[in-house]
Design an enzyme around this catalytic site. Structure first.
Site, PDB file in Angstrom:
ATOM      1  N   GLU A 112      29.323  90.535   5.384  1.00  0.00           N
ATOM      2  CA  GLU A 112      28.116  90.063   6.059  1.00  0.00           C
ATOM      3  C   GLU A 112      28.449  89.017   7.105  1.00  0.00           C
ATOM      4  OE1 GLU A 112      24.975  90.295   2.407  1.00  0.00           O
ATOM      5  OE2 GLU A 112      26.388  88.640   2.377  1.00  0.00           O
ATOM      6  N   ASP A 129      22.109  88.397  -5.408  1.00  0.00           N
ATOM      7  CA  ASP A 129      22.124  88.049  -3.988  1.00  0.00           C
ATOM      8  C   ASP A 129      22.428  89.224  -3.067  1.00  0.00           C
ATOM      9  OD1 ASP A 129      24.709  88.415  -4.640  1.00  0.00           O
ATOM     10  OD2 ASP A 129      25.432  86.482  -3.956  1.00  0.00           O
TER      11      ASP A 129
END
Lengths: 361, 361
Positions: free
Chosen positions: A67, A238
């Site tokens: 990410e 998450d």
């Protein structure tokens, strides 16, 4: 002639390596640094509306996710690269590694490149503790930590420093992880106790932190485990398909998020309807929204980690490097020709230098 | 004891600085490197469907834009940080600077960190020349370059090597820029001619490259300037509100893009309807779509730069660094504790070392 290959000062970006970050923690002190991080995150959450905000940008694969997390306050820009690969543990690699960049918005030039594996662990703990200072019962003194991996000790130290937690209850499906945490916490004088079941670990805790690493919908906490008045700091759920709390726990609680559009994708609330009411933490910090209203409220901080926390962390490190220049090394990252139009000329002169150096060697 | 602060080999990421990139260009040769880049971009465009693709992620400000460009082919991941600040020129800064990362998808661990200011200039030129090899008239020998800034010479060299262009016509509103390009191109034996007007520069050119830097809707080429059979390589119009071609030029031409969703936002085609027909270059390279069909066709490569080009470029550099290890330096970027669960323990041992080192100093 060799100086033609040497970058100008403008071209050099301070780089904080892992070793230098560890030295920095040692010099400043872990407690003090966690407090500084929490203070900066709090200050930046207070001015939340000025930031450019977007859900982090993921590329998923079979093994994990990579990410990037950009944000800007209009004056500075920060970017974090972070991976999450649960299977890495079995390979002897870190589950999460990260590095980050802090840059000026007016020129786009980087000001700092930094390791962020350690720094992410620190800012995650600082954010958790900051949220708990607003959400947990003011009398909270005991915290259970379910999942005793890489994040565990940072949480314990941050909650002692920022929330005033005095006792830590540990549980992990892997007793080795708990033993490791027991050893580490004993050395910094934290009263930590190991429990054989999660039920016992959470039973008398004012705060429950879940920080497990499995990439799946797990049920670390079922509804019967959670009692009135407890604050849950849920940080392991998450990414899409990775949660830790049973849905019923969420339905009984008041839920607080960082940036809700990202939390809907990644957080515990991915289990709820897209319009299920939640409150962003910054509103509470700004005094715009209520937090815990009674001693019996169950509160959940559904934390997934947000770019503004990394922005604040890089800003703290940037300031510290300004005061301790030996904690960074200059990196020749930015091409900076004398004439900005003449990038090719810079290359050509460098090649000429290399060639003539070669000839005289 | 100091070795506790030394990272393990797993933690070290090879870093290619600006100076090392220049040395690499010198060792491999600019012509050869441009050819390698074009070949790798062509190969990666051929397998376009396997890549994760998204428009780049921008944060805009008054002064410019900072963008990140991630992509992955499922085995490797690449990320570029790049800024675009036209006002930087007047401040003596580069308009565009960049750095990039190449990583393994299975572990998320970085394999290479590299300067990309120079590398972006190289890959942009290689992509332009690759597109022109498919789109320009096979007999093209003359190229006009409108805008003689940082990208100009790279375009000229790439088109000589990859397309067979023999003569370059130069025009810039700033005669100093043209004079700089004349000097640089003369030294590498390129027949370059300076023109006082853009009309004269483009009149007899087979290919017209526009690479100006103003951040506004400019009209570098009006319809009357473009004749039948010309190929236009439009690389300066690359963000919202920044274009170089008059809309009428586009309406007469066959338009080719990189990744159309991004080009609709950033390219010349932001002037056209959202469903105006365009062809992605990879389809042409894969033999799925026709390119130039007659000698009279006007073709436009509406280039804005796409992440797969950076992926290909980083892959070429990663391979070269594998063969020339002295062209990178190891960077202590990734925290790598002996026990991946014990990030805190790594920190603690390092602090102990630092403390005991301090005590004996």
């Amino acid at each position: 002639m060799g100086s033609l290959l040497s970058p100008s000062p403008l071209a050099l970006v301070p780089f904080v390596s892992v070793a230098q970050m560890m030295t920095l923690v040692g010099r400043v002190g872990l407690d003090t640094l966690l407090k500084s991080l929490a203070d900066q995150i709090e200050a930046d959450f207070r001015r939340w509306p000025v930031f450019d905000k977007m859900p982090r940008v993921p590329i998923h694969s079979r093994d994990g996710v990579i990410e990037v997390m950009p944000t800007s306050d209009g004056s500075y820009y920060s970017l974090k690269y972070v991976n999450g690969h649960p299977a890495n543990l079995a390979r002897g690699y870190q589950t999460v590694t990260a590095f980050g960049l802090f840059a000026r918005v007016d020129t786009g030039y980087p000001l700092l490149l930094s390791e962020m594996t350690l720094l992410t662990a620190l800012r995650t703990a600082a954010t958790s503790a900051l949220a708990a200072r607003y959400l947990a019962s003011p009398s909270a003194k005991t915290m259970a930590i379910i999942g005793n991996g890489a994040q565990c000790e940072f949480q314990a130290v941050a909650f002692r420093e920022i929330v005033g937690v005095e006792t830590i209850h540990l549980f992990d499906v892997n007793p080795d992880a708990t033993a490791k945490a027991m050893r580490n916490l004993a050395e910094v004088g934290i009263d930590a106790r190991a429990f054989a079941t999660r039920e016992e670990a959470v039973a008398r805790a004012d705060i429950i932190t879940t920080c497990t690493a499995d990439k799946r919908n797990a049920t670390i906490l079922t509804d019967n485990l959670v009692g009135s008045g407890q604050h849950i700091n849920a940080i392991g759920g998450d990414c899409p398909g990775k949660t830790e709390l049973h849905r019923d726990v969420l339905l009984r609680a008041k839920i607080f998020t960082e940036f809700t559009p990202q939390s809907r994708i990644e957080g515990e609330i991915q289990q709820l309807d897209d319009d299920y009411p939640v409150t962003e933490l910054w509103r509470l910090i700004s005094g715009d929204a209520p937090g815990r209203e009674t001693e019996r409220d169950i509160t959940v901080f559904d934390s997934v980690g947000f770019a503004i926390e990394d922005f604040a962390a890089l800003r703290v490190i940037h300031d510290l490097v300004g005061r301790h220049p030996d904690l960074a090394e200059p990196l020749d990252l930015i091409a900076d020709p004398d004439d900005p139009r003449d990038l090719y000329g810079m290359l050509k002169r460098a090649l000429g230098t290399a060639a003539s150096n070669g000839a005289t060697d």
